[in-house]
Scaffold this active site. Structure first.
Site, PDB file in Angstrom:
ATOM      1  N   LYS A 212      -6.068  27.185  -5.138  1.00  0.00           N
ATOM      2  CA  LYS A 212      -4.711  27.622  -4.793  1.00  0.00           C
ATOM      3  C   LYS A 212      -3.743  26.432  -4.711  1.00  0.00           C
ATOM      4  O   LYS A 212      -2.637  26.455  -5.247  1.00  0.00           O
ATOM      5  CB  LYS A 212      -4.758  28.368  -3.450  1.00  0.00           C
ATOM      6  CG  LYS A 212      -3.419  28.591  -2.817  1.00  0.00           C
ATOM      7  CD  LYS A 212      -2.616  29.602  -3.579  1.00  0.00           C
ATOM      8  CE  LYS A 212      -1.184  29.593  -3.125  1.00  0.00           C
ATOM      9  NZ  LYS A 212      -0.432  30.726  -3.591  1.00  0.00           N
ATOM     10  N   CYS A 266       6.196  27.701  -0.885  1.00  0.00           N
ATOM     11  CA  CYS A 266       4.852  27.434  -1.406  1.00  0.00           C
ATOM     12  C   CYS A 266       4.779  26.111  -2.151  1.00  0.00           C
ATOM     13  O   CYS A 266       4.060  25.205  -1.770  1.00  0.00           O
ATOM     14  CB  CYS A 266       4.438  28.548  -2.363  1.00  0.00           C
ATOM     15  SG  CYS A 266       4.655  30.165  -1.659  1.00  0.00           S
TER      16      CYS A 266
END
Ligand code: SAJ
Length: 415
Positions: A212, A266
């Site tokens: 991720k 993010c």
């Protein structure tokens, strides 16, 4: 493994859509959030975040009785942790929300339960989560001490959905399933297969955590390359957007787009989790962050130069959101630049943002700032600053080109 009930801990941008989609598959979902207002909103069938179609899916799930929200965790077959993982002042990851989430549902954990960490996390957090749960529940066994024989199964399955397309991507994207051991992965895959149409690809928890972080760092590094090119080209008198279009005609080149910086919660955050765990090796990743973080100041300097060169002081900013065609202002470089322009107090600041109706904080604190439509801004402002490439702005390309003083951070004039 069959799941009759699933508890989602944290009903934000990821938790709520996940809860609603699971509930739409006729699984009993209990969403847990510490914010009472959020819980009440969801139980009414409303939502507290902006995401296309999420209101419809949530309402349907609540009305059908498959989705309910509460502030107090209750027993379930599986627990999915989807709480924020921000960083602290020194760019060190802050996993305290995960720790308190564990604290909150540990008392209702049962033998046979599955626990999934979805929050983007530094490598090692899933193992750490197992230790926190074991600390609070010495009567149960966990994978880090009992391997495949443990009472509770634990996996890291990071979310990968793009804001604005969450409902589609939640179902269609491939999913990385990082169990603490193969049995954990098997249980987690069974849960995701209830709604994921993409592949569920099994790996270890540590690899899933790193995967991720790698995805978002890959994007950050490539945006930094584009941003660095934009600053080099500006110095050399070259149109960077034309340059990138040309270079991208090469079959193995695919450069991303420069902009005023990287926003959202993010891409500007996750690379720091890699840097924090491996500071000596993560040189490129750190530098990319620094390049992207320096871009808003570079744009502001361009505006200051335009003020000095023209003597014009009414400035219009086009776009405030962190990327085009959404209303999300989180970590938005455009918002930061507009705020800095207002703070410099050169003169009036006109803001054009088709996706919001009222001035957001902190812009509502300034007396020299107002929201206007694009036509008025082009007419009244001496300097136009293009900060977001919203689709509405492309209609005004000819007006921008005729204006005579435009700082174009998104290449709207060059498209
Ligand atoms: N940006 C550029 N140039 C580009 C592309 C983006 O300057 O060529 C800027 C945008 O304007 C924005 C920022 O980058 O300010 C981030 O936007 P984004 O669309 O690249 O990504 P996010 O933050 O909306 O979502 C990302 C996605 N990750 C990847 O594409 C690798 C999404 O799939 C993740 O689930 C999400 O982060 C997340 O939650 O981690």
């Amino acid at each position: 493994m069959k799941f009759n009930s699933v508890s989602i801990i944290g009903l934000g941008y990821i938790g709520l859509p996940t809860a609603a989609v699971l509930a739409s598959r006729k699984i009993k979902v209990v969403g847990v959030d510490i914010n009472e207002a959020v819980v009440e909103t969801i139980n009414r069938g409303d939502i507290h975040i902006v995401e296309p179609d999420l209101d419809m899916v949530t309402r349907a799930a609540v009305m059908a009785g498959y989705l309910r929200a509460t502030t107090r965790p209750e027993p379930a077959d599986a627990f999915v942790v989807a709480v924020p993982t921000p960083f602290k002042r020194d760019h060190q990851p802050d996993v305290s929300y995960i720790e308190s989430a564990c604290r909150s549902f540990a008392p209702v954990l049962q033998k046979g339960n599955l626990v999934i960490l979805e929050s983007t996390s530094p490598v090692g957090t899933t193992e750490q989560m197992a230790e926190w749960l074991a600390r609070d529940r010495p009567d149960l066994t966990f994978p880090h001490t009992h391997g495949e024989k443990s009472d509770v199964r634990i996996a890291h399955c990071p979310e990968r959905v793009l804001p604005g397309q969450v409902l589609r991507e939640l179902v269609q994207n491939n999913r990385v399933i990082g169990g603490m051991n193969p049995k954990c992965s098997e249980a987690a895959s069974a849960l995701y297969r209830t709604f994921v149409e993409g592949n569920c690809i099994v790996t270890t928890a540590r690899t899933a955590e790193m995967c991720k972080l790698t995805e978002n760092s890959y994007r950050d590094v490539n945006i930094a390359f584009a941003n660095e090119l934009s600053m080099i080209c500006d110095r050399l008198g070259i149109d960077v957007w034309e340059l990138i279009r040309l270079a991208n005609r090469h079959p193995r080149v695919n450069i991303l787009q420069p902009g005023p910086g990287v926003g959202g919660h993010c891409i500007a955050v996750d690379p720091w989790f890699i840097v924090a765990k491996s500071p000596d090796e993560a040189r490129l990743i750190r530098t990319a962050r620094e390049v992207n973080d320096s871009k808003p100041k570079w744009v502001l300097d361009k505006v200051a130069n335009a003020v000095a060169a023209t003597g014009r002081t009414t400035i219009a900013c086009f776009g405030l959101t962190f990327k085009p065609n959404i209303d999300d202002l989180r970590e938005s470089p455009a918002l930061a630049i507009a705020t800095d322009i207002a703070r410099r107090n050169w003169g009036d600041v006109l803001l054009v943002e088709p996706n919001i109706r009222a001035l957001p904080r902190p812009l509502d604190q300034f007396s020299n700032v107002k929201l206007v439509d694009a036509k008025a801004a082009i007419r009244e402002a001496g300097i136009l600053v293009l900060l977001v490439d919203h689709r509405e702005f492309f209609e005004y390309r000819a007006d921008f080109a005729d204006h005579g003083c435009v700082v174009d951070s998104r290449g709207i004039l060059s498209h």
